[in-house]
Design an enzyme around this catalytic site. Sequence first.
Site, PDB file in Angstrom:
ATOM      1  N   LYS A  13       0.806  -1.221   0.000  1.00 16.78           N
ATOM      2  CA  LYS A  13       0.000   0.000   0.000  1.00 16.78           C
ATOM      3  C   LYS A  13       0.838   1.269   0.000  1.00 16.78           C
ATOM      4  O   LYS A  13       0.449   2.262  -0.602  1.00 16.78           O
ATOM      5  CB  LYS A  13      -1.033  -0.010   1.126  1.00 16.78           C
ATOM      6  N   ARG A  88      -6.977   2.490  11.528  1.00 18.25           N
ATOM      7  CA  ARG A  88      -6.529   1.108  11.731  1.00 18.25           C
ATOM      8  C   ARG A  88      -7.486   0.313  12.613  1.00 18.25           C
ATOM      9  O   ARG A  88      -7.318  -0.872  12.791  1.00 18.25           O
ATOM     10  CB  ARG A  88      -5.185   1.088  12.453  1.00 18.25           C
ATOM     11  N   ARG A 127      11.463  -7.644   2.572  1.00 18.51           N
ATOM     12  CA  ARG A 127      11.592  -6.214   2.865  1.00 18.51           C
ATOM     13  C   ARG A 127      12.523  -6.005   4.057  1.00 18.51           C
ATOM     14  O   ARG A 127      13.291  -5.044   4.096  1.00 18.51           O
ATOM     15  CB  ARG A 127      10.207  -5.628   3.171  1.00 18.51           C
ATOM     16  N   ARG A 133      13.782  -2.153   8.428  1.00 22.20           N
ATOM     17  CA  ARG A 133      12.761  -1.682   9.364  1.00 22.20           C
ATOM     18  C   ARG A 133      12.764  -2.559  10.605  1.00 22.20           C
ATOM     19  O   ARG A 133      12.770  -3.779  10.504  1.00 22.20           O
ATOM     20  CB  ARG A 133      11.372  -1.714   8.694  1.00 22.20           C
ATOM     21  N   ARG A 144       1.850  -8.317  13.572  1.00 21.98           N
ATOM     22  CA  ARG A 144       1.208  -7.217  12.829  1.00 21.98           C
ATOM     23  C   ARG A 144       0.100  -7.754  11.928  1.00 21.98           C
ATOM     24  O   ARG A 144      -0.939  -7.117  11.755  1.00 21.98           O
ATOM     25  CB  ARG A 144       2.255  -6.442  12.029  1.00 21.98           C
TER      26      ARG A 144
END
Length: 197
Positions: A13, A88, A127, A133, A144
Site C-alpha cells: 500500500k 486502523r 523487505r 525496518r 502485525r
Amino acid sequence: MRMLIMGPPGCGKGTQAERLSQRLGINGVSTGEVFRDHVKDLTPLGRDVKAHLDAGNLVPDDLTNRMVRDRLAQADVRDGFLLDGYPRNTSQLAELDIMLAAEGHALDVALQLTVDNAELARRLLHRATVTGRTDDTEEVIRHRLKLYYRETEPVAAAYSERGILLSVEGTGPEDKVFDRLLAALHASFPDAMDGPL
Ligand code: AMP
C-alpha cells in the site's frame, strides 16, 4: 477526492499510495511514515511511539488521532488527501468521520489491497533484508498480521457496508496492481479521473 488505502502489512500500500497520489495530484498522508520520521528525529512524539512501532503494536488512539487531526488541518490536504495506514481500528474510523464532518466533508472512497498470507510473509521477510525496518522481523510480522485481521478488517467491513470500499487484488507486478487500482477508481469515479488511464 478524500480517500484512503488500506491492506495488510506487506500488501504494497505504501508504494501504491505514493504512485496514486502522484497520478491523482493529491497529497498522501502515511501515518506509519510520519511516526517513523518522528522516531528518527527523536521528537517527543517519536519517543512516545517508538516502543509501539518496534513491537508491531498500534500506537495508542489518542496520539494517532491527534497527529492525524493536526495533519489534516494543513492547507495542502484541505481539498483532498490519500490516507495510508489510517484508520486502523473502528474507533479511529469514528474519529475520522468526526474530523471530516466538522468541515462538512466525508470520505469518498476506501481502497483495499488484498494479498494472501503466504505471499505477505514472503514479501515482508524480503523487505526486512532491504529496508532494515525494526518491525520487519518474523515474530513482529506475524503479530502485525494478526492485529490487522483483528483490528483493521472491521474497518474495511464498515466501509463496505457504506458502499465506499473498492477492493483490489494486490498480488502480481507493481504496475499491474497500479493499473487495477486506477481502473477500479475510474469505474467508480469517471469524472474525477482526468486523462487516459
Ligand atoms: P505502516 O507503515 O502503515 O505499516 O505502520 C507502521 C507502524 O506505525 C504500525 O505498525 C503502527 O505501530 C504505527 N501506525 C501506523 N498507523 C497507525 C494507526 N493508524 N494507528 C496506530 N498505529 C499506527
